[in-house]
Design a protein around this motif. Structure first.
Motif, PDB file in Angstrom:
ATOM      1  N   ALA A  51       0.836  -1.203   0.000  1.00  0.00           N
ATOM      2  CA  ALA A  51       0.000   0.000   0.000  1.00  0.00           C
ATOM      3  C   ALA A  51       0.870   1.252   0.000  1.00  0.00           C
ATOM      4  O   ALA A  51       0.624   2.206  -0.757  1.00  0.00           O
ATOM      5  N   GLN A  52       1.926   1.240   0.838  1.00  0.00           N
ATOM      6  CA  GLN A  52       2.800   2.414   0.894  1.00  0.00           C
ATOM      7  C   GLN A  52       3.511   2.614  -0.445  1.00  0.00           C
ATOM      8  O   GLN A  52       3.640   3.735  -0.943  1.00  0.00           O
ATOM      9  N   LEU A  53       3.970   1.495  -1.029  1.00  0.00           N
ATOM     10  CA  LEU A  53       4.658   1.590  -2.321  1.00  0.00           C
ATOM     11  C   LEU A  53       3.751   2.181  -3.383  1.00  0.00           C
ATOM     12  O   LEU A  53       4.160   3.035  -4.161  1.00  0.00           O
ATOM     13  N   THR A  54       2.528   1.672  -3.433  1.00  0.00           N
ATOM     14  CA  THR A  54       1.609   2.138  -4.475  1.00  0.00           C
ATOM     15  C   THR A  54       1.351   3.628  -4.329  1.00  0.00           C
ATOM     16  O   THR A  54       1.371   4.375  -5.320  1.00  0.00           O
ATOM     17  N   ALA A  55       1.124   4.058  -3.072  1.00  0.00           N
ATOM     18  CA  ALA A  55       0.857   5.477  -2.859  1.00  0.00           C
ATOM     19  C   ALA A  55       2.065   6.321  -3.230  1.00  0.00           C
ATOM     20  O   ALA A  55       1.948   7.354  -3.897  1.00  0.00           O
ATOM     21  N   ALA A  56       3.247   5.859  -2.801  1.00  0.00           N
ATOM     22  CA  ALA A  56       4.458   6.635  -3.101  1.00  0.00           C
ATOM     23  C   ALA A  56       4.699   6.705  -4.585  1.00  0.00           C
ATOM     24  O   ALA A  56       5.063   7.751  -5.136  1.00  0.00           O
ATOM     25  N   LYS A  57       4.502   5.575  -5.261  1.00  0.00           N
ATOM     26  CA  LYS A  57       4.735   5.551  -6.707  1.00  0.00           C
ATOM     27  C   LYS A  57       3.816   6.547  -7.395  1.00  0.00           C
ATOM     28  O   LYS A  57       4.250   7.310  -8.271  1.00  0.00           O
ATOM     29  N   ALA A  58       2.549   6.555  -7.011  1.00  0.00           N
ATOM     30  CA  ALA A  58       1.611   7.490  -7.641  1.00  0.00           C
ATOM     31  C   ALA A  58       2.045   8.920  -7.403  1.00  0.00           C
ATOM     32  O   ALA A  58       2.076   9.746  -8.319  1.00  0.00           O
ATOM     33  N   LEU A  59       2.441   9.194  -6.159  1.00  0.00           N
ATOM     34  CA  LEU A  59       2.838  10.560  -5.820  1.00  0.00           C
ATOM     35  C   LEU A  59       4.051  10.991  -6.613  1.00  0.00           C
ATOM     36  O   LEU A  59       4.104  12.090  -7.184  1.00  0.00           O
ATOM     37  N   ILE A  60       5.058  10.113  -6.699  1.00  0.00           N
ATOM     38  CA  ILE A  60       6.310  10.513  -7.337  1.00  0.00           C
ATOM     39  C   ILE A  60       6.150  10.635  -8.848  1.00  0.00           C
ATOM     40  O   ILE A  60       6.624  11.591  -9.475  1.00  0.00           O
ATOM     41  N   THR A  61       5.473   9.657  -9.473  1.00  0.00           N
ATOM     42  CA  THR A  61       5.363   9.735 -10.936  1.00  0.00           C
ATOM     43  C   THR A  61       4.579  10.972 -11.354  1.00  0.00           C
ATOM     44  O   THR A  61       4.934  11.622 -12.337  1.00  0.00           O
ATOM     45  N   LYS A  62       3.536  11.304 -10.598  1.00  0.00           N
ATOM     46  CA  LYS A  62       2.763  12.479 -11.000  1.00  0.00           C
ATOM     47  C   LYS A  62       3.441  13.762 -10.570  1.00  0.00           C
ATOM     48  O   LYS A  62       3.322  14.790 -11.209  1.00  0.00           O
ATOM     49  N   GLY A  63       4.141  13.705  -9.429  1.00  0.00           N
ATOM     50  CA  GLY A  63       4.668  14.946  -8.882  1.00  0.00           C
ATOM     51  C   GLY A  63       6.029  15.349  -9.418  1.00  0.00           C
ATOM     52  O   GLY A  63       6.464  16.481  -9.223  1.00  0.00           O
ATOM     53  N   TRP A  64       6.700  14.456 -10.113  1.00  0.00           N
ATOM     54  CA  TRP A  64       8.074  14.792 -10.532  1.00  0.00           C
ATOM     55  C   TRP A  64       8.117  16.056 -11.378  1.00  0.00           C
ATOM     56  O   TRP A  64       8.877  16.979 -11.121  1.00  0.00           O
ATOM     57  N   LEU A  65       7.280  16.072 -12.431  1.00  0.00           N
ATOM     58  CA  LEU A  65       7.346  17.222 -13.325  1.00  0.00           C
ATOM     59  C   LEU A  65       6.848  18.487 -12.662  1.00  0.00           C
ATOM     60  O   LEU A  65       7.357  19.571 -12.927  1.00  0.00           O
ATOM     61  N   THR A  66       5.834  18.362 -11.781  1.00  0.00           N
ATOM     62  CA  THR A  66       5.298  19.583 -11.188  1.00  0.00           C
ATOM     63  C   THR A  66       6.213  20.107 -10.082  1.00  0.00           C
ATOM     64  O   THR A  66       6.429  21.313  -9.979  1.00  0.00           O
ATOM     65  N   THR A  67       6.789  19.207  -9.284  1.00  0.00           N
ATOM     66  CA  THR A  67       7.629  19.706  -8.197  1.00  0.00           C
ATOM     67  C   THR A  67       9.051  20.011  -8.677  1.00  0.00           C
ATOM     68  O   THR A  67       9.583  21.080  -8.446  1.00  0.00           O
ATOM     69  N   VAL A  68       9.656  19.032  -9.298  1.00  0.00           N
ATOM     70  CA  VAL A  68      11.043  19.230  -9.697  1.00  0.00           C
ATOM     71  C   VAL A  68      11.144  19.869 -11.078  1.00  0.00           C
ATOM     72  O   VAL A  68      12.005  20.688 -11.338  1.00  0.00           O
ATOM     73  N   GLY A  69      10.262  19.459 -11.956  1.00  0.00           N
ATOM     74  CA  GLY A  69      10.138  20.130 -13.247  1.00  0.00           C
ATOM     75  C   GLY A  69      11.218  19.817 -14.255  1.00  0.00           C
ATOM     76  O   GLY A  69      11.421  20.564 -15.205  1.00  0.00           O
ATOM     77  N   VAL A  70      11.954  18.721 -14.079  1.00  0.00           N
ATOM     78  CA  VAL A  70      13.024  18.433 -15.036  1.00  0.00           C
ATOM     79  C   VAL A  70      12.707  17.133 -15.761  1.00  0.00           C
ATOM     80  O   VAL A  70      12.788  16.066 -15.172  1.00  0.00           O
ATOM     81  N   PRO A  71      12.334  17.214 -17.030  1.00  0.00           N
ATOM     82  CA  PRO A  71      12.076  15.955 -17.744  1.00  0.00           C
ATOM     83  C   PRO A  71      13.390  15.241 -18.045  1.00  0.00           C
ATOM     84  O   PRO A  71      14.387  15.882 -18.369  1.00  0.00           O
ATOM     85  N   ILE A  72      13.369  13.918 -17.903  1.00  0.00           N
ATOM     86  CA  ILE A  72      14.579  13.141 -18.166  1.00  0.00           C
ATOM     87  C   ILE A  72      14.280  12.182 -19.306  1.00  0.00           C
ATOM     88  O   ILE A  72      13.537  11.232 -19.135  1.00  0.00           O
ATOM     89  N   PRO A  73      14.816  12.424 -20.474  1.00  0.00           N
ATOM     90  CA  PRO A  73      14.501  11.569 -21.614  1.00  0.00           C
ATOM     91  C   PRO A  73      15.214  10.223 -21.524  1.00  0.00           C
ATOM     92  O   PRO A  73      16.331  10.145 -21.023  1.00  0.00           O
TER      93      PRO A  73
END
Lengths: 300, 259, 437
Positions: free
Chosen positions: C411-433
């Motif tokens: 459960a913790q993994l799933t929640a963290a994964k959702a948060l990080i995948t969606k939040g990466w671009l909005t919080t950190v804002g650096v796309p990594i190709p």
């Protein structure tokens, strides 16, 4: 033979006799067929599909609207244009100075042939090998970086970065200035020595010679070649991809990402991107051709 | 020229030479660093033992040669015909041969892949598309070389003489015209070869095991072998250009794409 | 002058011809099996084994060579050169026969130098004689599930049979119906839990194969003073040097790196947001470089510091053989992460996939992973039966280190994964190709 002679006397674009037309046309069919299938048809696909909705195939300007509304993509165009302007100006000026030095600079004649040879090779040495050559030179483990560090200067501590816009510009210059040298050399050759001597006889200073004689003659060639350089840099892909891994926002990189299927989910945007690129290149090549015609006056 | 001007000439020249040679020297030195602390050719050894390198290199050589052959087969008759019998098509043909300048390689490959990866034209996996792509990319240079060569010989007289002796079109083309423009064809051929060897975009997106995609892979996965491969690639380019110069004898060296 | 130019070009030509000829001379490698080349084939790569491997574990690699390390290359189209692969006898014979009839196995996102997978590739091909088709080695776990879903009706070489995804993606795949169940002969030997989480799906849809711990990997030729812990990554001396091993929007390794950073910066297993904030700080400090770190880019200095699984860092260390030297630092706290393997619900070659699952849970397969630096599920069982060679045992990470790694629940993994995948671009804002090869 009568057939050959009659064709020879006609004006090139005169209408030939109909029965000859069909026979002659057969000879160029393979070429046109090849060009149509593998060049014209795919290119027209891009043009047409960029005006079509991806799913419904209804004609629309939506793709271009979405492109202009996407800040990432507009930025990609801007960065591509920026790097092309910088490297075409830089490469153009440096290449011109180099070519002039070799041709009219009073250097031994073998320097000119050596320069032409090197430039021929260097302008072909682009893409992935070039990107790695600069990685080997200036990356944190690079040879030059090592040498500089051994004398106490670490470029990376002073803000230098290879995998950025300016690093990429430096790499682009490597095939830009040789291209300039190669293309501008005939024009410099056309700058007749008599004109320089005549100017000196009339008491012109070096500056006046350049300002009133040499530059006006050379300017169309120089500008035209710089536009060629612009197009050359605008369309470069492999070098940027290999150096930065695609992290710099260029139009070519965006199209490459589209081909891989990521970044943009919308296929129509990809077509619009591609068409935009072709338009920019078309403008560049047209400008080059016009300026080239203008400069040819002086080369006769 | 005044002496002050000469100093400047030397200055620019030396700067140009340094800029040109420094990356090459650095790459060569980098390629010698495979063994820790010692300069050795270990990277080259490892590279030549890498089956991927052999495969990529020979694949590109093979397809380079095939591209040259296809180019000769298509462009020599066309250029000949246009010059001899169909000058009204000259503008159209030249426009087409200059199109690859206007359409950057990435856009061209984009069009190719998108057009030919859907039925009914599903040939994206076939070698036909690869050869066709390479031929189009080398078309400006190949065609222009052949055209220049034809311009320098008297096509009309040769043709008339051959026809008066009873030769057919095939004989004229391949036994009379072709040998006479040998130099021009070789010049175009080596340029095409250099283009195909260095071509990355088409091979990558058609997923073909050519040399350039392999080099891109090396850069990510290996430390010193890419330097060795880069030096080899550069030596090959130099050899091609050298041979062109040798045969061209002063014809203006042309610039290749694929970057 | 014409002569000089001629001579110069002639010399250049001879140099090239010489190189080409020597290439043909030294290449003693056999031509690969001439079958149809699948579109996204991984070209050859070298996996380096340590010089002291016991004969019982991997007989073909017993003899060390004069070169610094033993190396074999696997080119994805045929039997590995140098390492012939062991035939795994514990695989049921009827499965092997059925697999031979199918003729191919398609795996995805599995580079040969990831936990020594290359050796397992060779073992598979030796056991079945069937060609292994390796798609897209650089893809992330999310891409693997997307590939399954995009190729539902496709029976061709673009459809993956087997996936190897992060633990959170195991649950995601079950929900999406991407997997088919298989309870292998090894099922009874699997421990109930690994790192505190269930080792296998109750319905046999996936099972853990190996796991590891997130570490800091540094190229010490470029970075003289390697970072020892998370906070060090913010230091100004590491400008433009810190990289992730993947794209946090799709790669499990990258997501877990962010998650681990969260633990060290005031977050917890339930709150991964501080991890994103931390990377934003790293990026704002100019230390972050948006390039995916691979062994080549680490060695060349483009990405001298990366966060990776310990087995990947060990693999890099071995393949570079000290040139340049790699230092591995275990930050504290760190996160433990497991990878699960599953068979695609739409697999074109299900029997080959089952053979694969048998092999990776067999003794040779598990030992191959241990050689690659990973910790494996059957380790305790194998130690009881005393089948792990002593040299290989030495390579296992210190149990104390592993004990300090925290492992999240599903459960913790799933929640963290959702948060990080969606939040990466909005919080950190650096796309990594993601690079293509």
């Amino acid at each position: 033979m009568t057939t050959l002679n009659s064709v020879k006397r006609d004006a090139p674009l005169a209408r030939p006799a109909p029965h000859k037309m069909s026979w002659v046309w057969l000879g160029v069919t393979p070429f046109f067929l090849f060009a149509f299938i593998f060049l014209l048809y795919p290119s027209s696909t891009i043009a047409i599909r960029s005006f079509q909705n991806t799913t419904t195939h209804v004609f629309t300007f939506d793709n271009f609207v979405h492109l202009l509304q996407n800040p990432n993509l507009v930025n990609a165009y801007w960065i591509s244009i920026k790097i092309s302007l910088i490297t075409s100006l830089g490469g153009g000026i440096f290449g011109f100075l180099l070519a002039y030095s070799a041709i009219r600079g009073g250097l031994p004649p073998f320097m000119r042939t050596s320069l032409m040879t090197f430039c021929g090779v260097a302008s072909n040495f682009a893409g992935i090998p070039l990107a790695f050559a600069f990685i080997a030179l200036l990356s944190p483990s690079g040879v030059l970086t090592g040498w500089l560090r051994s004398v106490g200067y670490n470029p990376y501590f002073h803000g230098f970065q290879l995998y950025t816009f300016w690093g990429l510009s430096m790499v682009y210059m490597y095939f830009q200035f040789p291209l300039m040298v190669l293309v501008i050399s005939p024009a410099i050759d056309g700058l007749r020595r008599e004109w320089l001597e005549a100017a000196e006889n009339l008491g012109a200073s070096s500056f006046q010679y350049w300002r009133y004689v040499a530059f006006p003659i050379l300017l169309p060639s120089i500008l035209g070649t710089m536009i060629l350089l612009f197009g050359n840099s605008f369309g470069a892909f492999a070098t940027a991809q290999a150096l930065t891994g695609g992290s710099i926002n260029l139009v070519t990189i965006m199209i490459g990402a589209q081909l891989r299927g990521d970044v943009l989910g919308d296929a129509g945007l990809g077509y619009a991107l591609a068409l935009g690129m072709v338009l920019v290149m078309a403008v560049a090549i047209t400008g080059y051709t016009l300026l080239q015609r203008k400069s040819e006056r002086w080369l006769r | 020229m005044k002496n002050g001007g000469k100093v400047w000439s030397w200055f620019w020249m030396i700067l140009g030479i340094v800029y040109f040679f420094l990356p090459l020297v650095a790459t060569f030195i980098f390629s010698l660093r495979a063994k820790k602390g010692v300069l050795s050719f270990l990277a080259y050894q490892q590279l030549f033992n890498d089956s991927g390198f052999i495969k990529g290199f020979s694949y590109s050589i093979l397809w380079g040669v095939l591209t040259i052959i296809v180019g000769i087969l298509i462009f020599v008759p066309t250029a000949y015909w246009v010059r001899l019998r169909a000058p009204q098509f000259r503008t159209a043909v030249e426009f087409i041969t200059l199109l690859p300048f206007v359409i950057p390689a990435i856009v061209f490959v984009f069009g190719l892949v998108r057009t030919f990866s859907h039925p009914p034209f599903l040939i994206v996996d076939s070698p036909v598309l690869l050869i066709a792509g390479y031929t189009v990319l080398s078309m400006p240079y190949m065609y222009r070389s052949i055209d220049t060569g034809l311009r320098s010989i008297d096509v009309r007289t040769l043709t008339e003489a051959a026809q008066s002796l009873g030769a057919g079109w095939a004989t004229i083309l391949f036994q009379i015209i072709l040998p006479n423009i040998r130099v021009a064809i070789l010049s175009g051929a080596f340029l095409s070869f250099a283009i195909v060897m260095g071509e990355y975009i088409l091979a990558q997106y058609l997923a073909k095991p050519a040399f350039a995609p392999f080099l891109a892979y090396l850069i990510q996965e290996k430390a010193y072998e890419p330097a060795a491969a880069t030096i080899i690639s550069f030596a090959l380019t130099w050899a091609c250009m050298g041979i062109i110069n040798l045969f061209g004898r002063g014809q203006q060296t042309q610039i290749a794409g694929g970057h | 002058m014409q002569t000089k130019k001629f001579a110069f070009h002639l010399i250049a030509l001879f140099v090239t011809v010489g190189m080409v000829l020597s290439a043909c001379g030294t290449a003693a490698t056999p031509a690969p099996v001439p079958t149809s080349v699948p579109p996204t084939m991984a070209p050859s790569t070298a996996v380096v084994l340590p010089t002291t491997v016991s004969a019982t574990a991997a007989p073909a690699t017993a003899a060390p060579v004069a070169a610094p390390t033993i190396a074999y290359t696997f080119d994805g189209t045929g039997v590995a050169q140098g390492y012939k692969g062991t035939v795994v006898s514990s695989v049921p014979a009827d499965l092997v026969t059925a697999c031979k009839a199918e003729g191919m196995l398609t795996i995805i996102a599995t580079p040969p130098n990831w936990a020594n997978y290359g050796e397992i590739f060779a073992d598979f091909e030796a056991t079945t004689g069937v060609q292994l088709n390796s798609l897209d080695p650089n893809a992330g776990s999310a891409d693997e599930l997307a590939a399954i879903e995009a190729n539902k009706g496709n029976k061709g070489p673009q459809a993956p049979d087997i996936v190897d995804v992060g633990y959170a993606y195991g649950a995601q795949g079950v929900t999406a119906g991407d997997y088919q169940p298989y309870v292998g002969t090894y099922a009874s030997r699997l421990p109930a839990t690994t790192l505190g989480i269930p080792t296998a799906d109750p319905n046999g849809l996936w099972s853990i194969g190996y796991y590891g711990i997130m570490v800091l990997e540094t190229n010490t030729a470029v970075v003289q003073n390697p970072p020892k812990n998370w906070a060090d990554l913010l230091k100004p001396e590491y400008k433009g040097q810190v990289a992730l091993a993947g794209d946090p929007q799709s790669s499990n390794q990258a997501i877990m790196a962010v998650y681990a950073a969260a633990l060290a910066n005031g977050g917890s297993l339930d709150n991964a947001q501080p991890g994103l904030d931390f990377f934003k700080k790293v990026n704002d400090a100019g230390n972050f470089v948006p390039v995916i770190a691979k062994v080549g880019t680490i060695a060349q200095g483009a990405t001298p510091i990366e966060m990776a699984w310990n087995y990947n860092a060990l693999g890099d260390q071995q393949s570079l053989a000290g040139n340049p030297p790699i230092e591995i630092d275990y930050p504290s706290p760190s996160i433990g992460g497991a990878y699960v393997q599953a068979i695609s619900a739409y697999a074109p070659h299900p029997n080959c996939a089952k053979v694969w699952m048998e092999i990776i849970h067999s003794d040779p397969g598990q030992i191959a992973w241990i050689i690659g630096g990973a910790s494996v599920v059957s380790q305790a069982d194998m130690q009881t039966r005393n089948v792990i060679p002593a040299d290989v045992l030495k390579m296992l990470p210190d149990p104390k280190v592993l004990a300090s790694a925290v492992a999240p629940t599903v459960a913790q993994l799933t929640a963290a994964k959702a948060l990080i995948t969606k939040g990466w671009l909005t919080t950190v804002g650096v796309p990594i190709p993601t690079p293509k090869p």
